[in-house]
Design a protein around this motif. Structure first.
Motif: not given
Length: 172
Positions: A97-109
């Motif tokens: 979860a911590p990794v994928m939330i970071g990946v999601f937010l940075s990917s979207m940005a």
């Protein structure tokens, strides 16, 4: 009938099936966010945003979740099934979860042409802490009652609401 067809696709091409399903359900989550939460109306619907969510779901989260759930199933095994479920949920919530939330937010940005660092600074902790209020319970159900091949689908169905939240957080 649909479930039988889906199960056959899943047996034949599990990664592709889970990825396509994830893309569709991530897009559904964004549509839900725009139409039910933000009440944008169809004339003001941001199709590009929905497309980014589908792209992320299909090419990043779907394959990652499929691989992760398989990894947990193969590597986190305890004789006591309740303890095994707790161990899998702990791994899921403290690693994935911590990794994928970071990946999601940075990917979207990045896809939006914005600063990944600024997005993470602003939204990472609120998203992760909200995740921990929802997903441990969901994953307890998922890891206890669903067979491995249906865990991504279950998580994706629950994710319609969660992705509505993430899409909304990301758009703030």
């Amino acid at each position: 009938m649909f479930f039988r067809w889906y199960s056959a696709r899943l047996a034949a091409r599990p990664l592709l099936t889970q990825s396509v399903t994830t893309a569709v359900l991530f897009a559904t989550g964004d549509i839900t966010a725009q139409q039910l939460v933000q009440k944008r109306g169809f004339e003001n619907h941001d199709l590009t945003r929905t497309g980014r969510m589908a792209l992320y779901g299909g090419f990043v989260f779907g394959p990652a979740a499929t691989t992760w759930f398989g990894f947990l199933s193969r590597n986190v095994n305890v004789r006591n099934k309740r303890l095994e479920t707790v161990a899998r949920v702990a791994c899921d919530q403290l690693i994935f979860a911590p990794v994928m939330i970071g990946v999601f937010l940075s990917s979207m940005a990045t896809m939006e042409g914005a600063s990944a660092k600024e997005r993470l600074d602003k939204t990472y902790w609120p998203a992760l802490s909200t995740n921990w209020m929802v997903w441990p319970f969901v994953q307890m159900i998922n890891f206890t009652f669903l067979p491995l091949q249906h865990r991504v689908l279950f998580a994706n169905v629950i994710s319609i609401g969660w992705n509505s939240y993430l899409s909304w957080v990301n758009s703030q």
